[in-house]
Write a protein that holds these residues in place. Structure first.
Motif, PDB file in Angstrom:
ATOM      1  N   GLY A 279     -90.256  25.269  47.255  1.00 32.62           N
ATOM      2  CA  GLY A 279     -90.142  26.492  48.046  1.00 32.62           C
ATOM      3  C   GLY A 279     -91.260  26.668  49.069  1.00 32.62           C
ATOM      4  O   GLY A 279     -91.040  27.151  50.181  1.00 32.62           O
ATOM      5  N   TRP A 280     -92.479  26.269  48.710  1.00 31.18           N
ATOM      6  CA  TRP A 280     -93.618  26.483  49.619  1.00 31.18           C
ATOM      7  C   TRP A 280     -93.768  25.369  50.649  1.00 31.18           C
ATOM      8  O   TRP A 280     -94.552  25.483  51.581  1.00 31.18           O
ATOM      9  CB  TRP A 280     -94.927  26.611  48.829  1.00 31.18           C
ATOM     10  N   ASP A 281     -92.977  24.294  50.492  1.00 30.02           N
ATOM     11  CA  ASP A 281     -93.189  23.109  51.330  1.00 30.02           C
ATOM     12  C   ASP A 281     -92.443  23.229  52.664  1.00 30.02           C
ATOM     13  O   ASP A 281     -91.505  22.495  52.939  1.00 30.02           O
ATOM     14  CB  ASP A 281     -92.759  21.852  50.567  1.00 30.02           C
TER      15      ASP A 281
ATOM     16  N   ASP B   6    -110.546  25.542  54.475  1.00 34.14           N
ATOM     17  CA  ASP B   6    -109.261  24.934  54.095  1.00 34.14           C
ATOM     18  C   ASP B   6    -108.192  26.038  54.129  1.00 34.14           C
ATOM     19  O   ASP B   6    -108.136  26.877  53.228  1.00 34.14           O
ATOM     20  CB  ASP B   6    -109.343  24.295  52.701  1.00 34.14           C
ATOM     21  N   PRO B   7    -107.348  26.049  55.163  1.00 29.66           N
ATOM     22  CA  PRO B   7    -106.349  27.128  55.285  1.00 29.66           C
ATOM     23  C   PRO B   7    -105.085  26.924  54.453  1.00 29.66           C
ATOM     24  O   PRO B   7    -104.215  27.791  54.462  1.00 29.66           O
ATOM     25  CB  PRO B   7    -106.030  27.120  56.784  1.00 29.66           C
ATOM     26  N   PHE B   8    -104.955  25.777  53.755  1.00 27.75           N
ATOM     27  CA  PHE B   8    -103.816  25.527  52.851  1.00 27.75           C
ATOM     28  C   PHE B   8    -104.419  25.045  51.533  1.00 27.75           C
ATOM     29  O   PHE B   8    -104.319  23.864  51.172  1.00 27.75           O
ATOM     30  CB  PHE B   8    -102.878  24.460  53.428  1.00 27.75           C
ATOM     31  N   ALA B   9    -105.059  25.964  50.816  1.00 24.12           N
ATOM     32  CA  ALA B   9    -106.036  25.573  49.786  1.00 24.12           C
ATOM     33  C   ALA B   9    -105.445  25.043  48.492  1.00 24.12           C
ATOM     34  O   ALA B   9    -106.132  24.342  47.754  1.00 24.12           O
ATOM     35  CB  ALA B   9    -106.953  26.748  49.496  1.00 24.12           C
TER      36      ALA B   9
ATOM     37  N   ASP C 244    -101.123  34.545  54.251  1.00 23.69           N
ATOM     38  CA  ASP C 244    -100.608  33.518  55.160  1.00 23.69           C
ATOM     39  C   ASP C 244    -101.707  33.175  56.153  1.00 23.69           C
ATOM     40  O   ASP C 244    -102.288  34.077  56.769  1.00 23.69           O
ATOM     41  CB  ASP C 244     -99.379  34.095  55.883  1.00 23.69           C
ATOM     42  N   MET C 245    -101.957  31.897  56.337  1.00 20.04           N
ATOM     43  CA  MET C 245    -103.065  31.499  57.232  1.00 20.04           C
ATOM     44  C   MET C 245    -102.879  32.031  58.659  1.00 20.04           C
ATOM     45  O   MET C 245    -103.829  32.304  59.365  1.00 20.04           O
ATOM     46  CB  MET C 245    -103.268  29.988  57.231  1.00 20.04           C
ATOM     47  N   VAL C 246    -101.628  32.229  59.058  1.00 20.87           N
ATOM     48  CA  VAL C 246    -101.362  32.735  60.415  1.00 20.87           C
ATOM     49  C   VAL C 246    -101.939  34.147  60.567  1.00 20.87           C
ATOM     50  O   VAL C 246    -102.437  34.522  61.630  1.00 20.87           O
ATOM     51  CB  VAL C 246     -99.833  32.740  60.692  1.00 20.87           C
TER      52      VAL C 246
ATOM     53  N   THR D  51    -107.975  19.931  55.409  1.00 20.95           N
ATOM     54  CA  THR D  51    -106.803  20.592  54.862  1.00 20.95           C
ATOM     55  C   THR D  51    -105.648  19.646  54.592  1.00 20.95           C
ATOM     56  O   THR D  51    -105.597  18.533  55.122  1.00 20.95           O
ATOM     57  CB  THR D  51    -106.372  21.767  55.772  1.00 20.95           C
ATOM     58  N   ASP D  52    -104.744  20.133  53.786  1.00 25.21           N
ATOM     59  CA  ASP D  52    -103.610  19.369  53.266  1.00 25.21           C
ATOM     60  C   ASP D  52    -102.400  20.286  53.406  1.00 25.21           C
ATOM     61  O   ASP D  52    -102.026  20.967  52.459  1.00 25.21           O
ATOM     62  CB  ASP D  52    -103.961  19.076  51.789  1.00 25.21           C
ATOM     63  N   PRO D  53    -101.801  20.325  54.604  1.00 26.44           N
ATOM     64  CA  PRO D  53    -100.740  21.314  54.843  1.00 26.44           C
ATOM     65  C   PRO D  53     -99.452  20.924  54.126  1.00 26.44           C
ATOM     66  O   PRO D  53     -99.311  19.779  53.697  1.00 26.44           O
ATOM     67  CB  PRO D  53    -100.534  21.209  56.362  1.00 26.44           C
TER      68      PRO D  53
ATOM     69  N   THR E 104     -99.552  18.401  44.207  1.00 22.36           N
ATOM     70  CA  THR E 104    -100.022  17.781  45.446  1.00 22.36           C
ATOM     71  C   THR E 104    -101.546  17.798  45.532  1.00 22.36           C
ATOM     72  O   THR E 104    -102.107  17.657  46.624  1.00 22.36           O
ATOM     73  CB  THR E 104     -99.428  18.502  46.672  1.00 22.36           C
ATOM     74  N   GLU E 105    -102.185  17.968  44.378  1.00 24.09           N
ATOM     75  CA  GLU E 105    -103.654  18.050  44.367  1.00 24.09           C
ATOM     76  C   GLU E 105    -104.303  16.797  44.945  1.00 24.09           C
ATOM     77  O   GLU E 105    -103.862  15.678  44.680  1.00 24.09           O
ATOM     78  CB  GLU E 105    -104.093  18.231  42.921  1.00 24.09           C
ATOM     79  N   LYS E 106    -105.358  16.986  45.722  1.00 19.32           N
ATOM     80  CA  LYS E 106    -106.069  15.857  46.313  1.00 19.32           C
ATOM     81  C   LYS E 106    -107.357  15.608  45.536  1.00 19.32           C
ATOM     82  O   LYS E 106    -107.986  16.560  45.047  1.00 19.32           O
ATOM     83  CB  LYS E 106    -106.372  16.141  47.790  1.00 19.32           C
TER      84      LYS E 106
HETATM   85  C1  SAM Z   1    -100.143  20.515  49.784  1.00 21.46           C
HETATM   86  S1  SAM Z   1    -100.662  21.976  49.050  1.00 21.46           S
HETATM   87  C2  SAM Z   1    -102.422  21.853  49.017  1.00 21.46           C
HETATM   88  C3  SAM Z   1    -102.935  21.210  47.758  1.00 21.46           C
HETATM   89  C4  SAM Z   1    -104.453  21.119  47.727  1.00 21.46           C
HETATM   90  N1  SAM Z   1    -104.953  20.129  48.646  1.00 21.46           N
HETATM   91  C5  SAM Z   1    -104.982  20.822  46.341  1.00 21.46           C
HETATM   92  O1  SAM Z   1    -105.741  19.830  46.168  1.00 21.46           O
HETATM   93  O2  SAM Z   1    -104.637  21.557  45.403  1.00 21.46           O
HETATM   94  C6  SAM Z   1    -100.393  23.119  50.349  1.00 21.46           C
HETATM   95  C7  SAM Z   1    -100.640  24.573  49.973  1.00 21.46           C
HETATM   96  O3  SAM Z   1    -100.484  25.380  51.159  1.00 21.46           O
HETATM   97  C8  SAM Z   1     -99.955  26.632  50.773  1.00 21.46           C
HETATM   98  N2  SAM Z   1     -99.358  27.225  51.973  1.00 21.46           N
HETATM   99  C9  SAM Z   1     -98.175  26.893  52.551  1.00 21.46           C
HETATM  100  N3  SAM Z   1     -97.989  27.605  53.679  1.00 21.46           N
HETATM  101  C10 SAM Z   1     -99.087  28.409  53.826  1.00 21.46           C
HETATM  102  C11 SAM Z   1     -99.486  29.369  54.799  1.00 21.46           C
HETATM  103  N4  SAM Z   1     -98.709  29.632  55.852  1.00 21.46           N
HETATM  104  N5  SAM Z   1    -100.674  29.987  54.646  1.00 21.46           N
HETATM  105  C12 SAM Z   1    -101.471  29.704  53.573  1.00 21.46           C
HETATM  106  N6  SAM Z   1    -101.137  28.819  52.599  1.00 21.46           N
HETATM  107  C13 SAM Z   1     -99.961  28.170  52.726  1.00 21.46           C
HETATM  108  C14 SAM Z   1     -98.963  26.294  49.676  1.00 21.46           C
HETATM  109  O4  SAM Z   1     -98.733  27.410  48.840  1.00 21.46           O
HETATM  110  C15 SAM Z   1     -99.669  25.123  48.951  1.00 21.46           C
HETATM  111  O5  SAM Z   1    -100.393  25.593  47.826  1.00 21.46           O
END
Ligand code: SAM
Length: 250
Positions: free
Chosen positions: A42-44, A203-206, A16-18, A32-34, A180-182
Motif C-alpha cells: 500500500g505504501w509503495d 531521511d524523508p522516507f525513514a 507526508d514529506m511533501v 534516503t530509500d524512497p 525494505t530495511e537497509k
Molecule cells: C523503502 S521504505 C524505507 C525503509 C528504510 N530505509 C529502512 O531501513 O527501514 C520507504 C518508506 O517511505 C515511507 N513513505 C512513503 N511515501 C512517503 C511520503 N510521501 N512521505 C513520507 N514517508 C513516505 C513509507 O511508509 C516507507 O516506510
C-alpha cells in the motif's frame, strides 16, 4: 511543528514529506530509500518529484533505488549531477518476481548540486591484510592513469585502501524490522563519505529509522520524516533502546 520523537541527535516527524519538508531548513546530506513503486504494498507509491523538493534543502543526496526506478523517473533528477553509483550486494535474492533474474542487489546513487570542490566527500578506507600490502612505507609512482586531477601521482603504502563500490552486507532476515530495511553498515559508509562529522543528515522516507541509527554510530545527527505511524512507533522504540544496533555488518 511537533516531532513524533526527539532525542539529542535525532528528530522524527510523522507526516507526508511533501507537507513536512517546507517547514524544515537545510541539511549537510540527504540519505534516503524512497518507495520504488514496484510492489503491491500500500505504501509503495513512487512520490513523483521528490528529488526536486530536496533541492532547496541540500546539495548532496544518496538515493537507494532500482535501475528501473531511476530510469523511469530520470527527469525528476534534473538539476542534480550524478557523481557515482554504489551497489549493495544483499547476499541472497529477495525479489518475488518470477519473470526476471532474482534481484540480489540494490543501487545507491550519489547526486550533487553546485561545485564538486565545495562538497564534503571523504572516501572511507578499509584495512588490508599483510598479504595484500606492498612493501612497507614504499612511495610509488601511481602510473599515468592517476596522474590527473583525480589524485596525486605518487602514493605510500598505508595498509589501507579506498572502500570499493560493491558493498557486501547480507540481509539479516532474523531481525529485520521492515521488509525494505537497509543495512546500518552500508548507511554508515554513505554518511561517512558525504556528511561532515557533527553534521546533520535528512531521511524523508525513514521507514524503520536505519539512517538515524547509522548517523548516531558515525557521530552525525539525523532528521527523519515518515508518513506511517506504525513505522514511527518502531523507529522511536528502536532509537530509545539505546543498545548497540549493528543492523548488519560488512
Ligand atoms: C523503502 S521504505 C524505507 C525503509 C528504510 N530505509 C529502512 O531501513 O527501514 C520507504 C518508506 O517511505 C515511507 N513513505 C512513503 N511515501 C512517503 C511520503 N510521501 N512521505 C513520507 N514517508 C513516505 C513509507 O511508509 C516507507 O516506510
Amino acid at each position: 511543528m511537533e516531532p513524533y520523537f526527539a532525542d539529542q541527535g535525532v528528530t522524527l516527524y510523522l507526516g507526508d514529506m511533501v507537507e513536512v519538508l517546507p517547514q524544515l531548513g537545510t541539511f549537510d546530506l540527504v540519505v534516503t530509500d524512497p518507495p520504488y513503486g514496484e510492489t503491491s504494498l500500500g505504501w509503495d507509491v513512487y512520490p513523483t518529484g521528490w528529488p526536486q523538493l530536496l533541492t532547496t534543502h541540500t546539495s548532496s543526496l544518496w538515493a537507494f533505488g532500482s535501475m528501473r526506478m531511476f530510469l523511469d523517473h530520470w527527469s525528476d533528477f534534473a538539476g542534480w549531477r550524478l557523481s557515482q553509483d554504489v551497489v549493495w550486494d544483499k547476499g541472497r535474492a529477495t525479489s518475488p518476481a518470477t519473470d526476471r533474474f532474482r534481484r540480489a542487489h540494490e543501487h545507491v546513487l550519489h547526486f550533487y548540486r553546485g561545485p564538486w570542490r565545495d562538497l564534503y566527500h571523504q572516501t572511507p578506507r578499509t584495512q588490508v591484510d599483510k598479504r595484500g600490502r606492498h612493501s612497507p612505507a614504499t612511495t610509488r609512482h601511481a602510473g599515468p592513469t592517476t596522474q590527473s586531477e583525480y589524485g596525486p601521482s605518487t602514493w605510500t603504502e598505508t595498509g589501507t585502501r579506498l572502500v570499493e563500490s560493491v558493498l557486501h552486507a547480507p540481509k539479516d532476515r532474523t531481525r529485520s524490522i521492515n521488509p525494505t530495511e537497509k543495512p546500518v553498515s552500508v548507511l554508515e559508509l554513505l554518511i561517512s563519505y558525504a556528511c561532515p562529522p557533527g553534521g546533520t543528515v535528512l531521511d524523508p522516507f525513514a521507514g524503520s529509522g536505519s539512517t538515524a541509527v547509522a548517523a548516531r554510530h558515525t557521530g552525525r545527527s539525523a532528521v527523519l520524516i515518515e508518513k506511517r505511524e506504525v513505522q514511527c512507533e518502531t523507529t522511536a522504540r528502536r532509537l530509545s533502546q539505546g543498545v548497540l544496533d549493528l543492523g548488519g555488518s560488512l
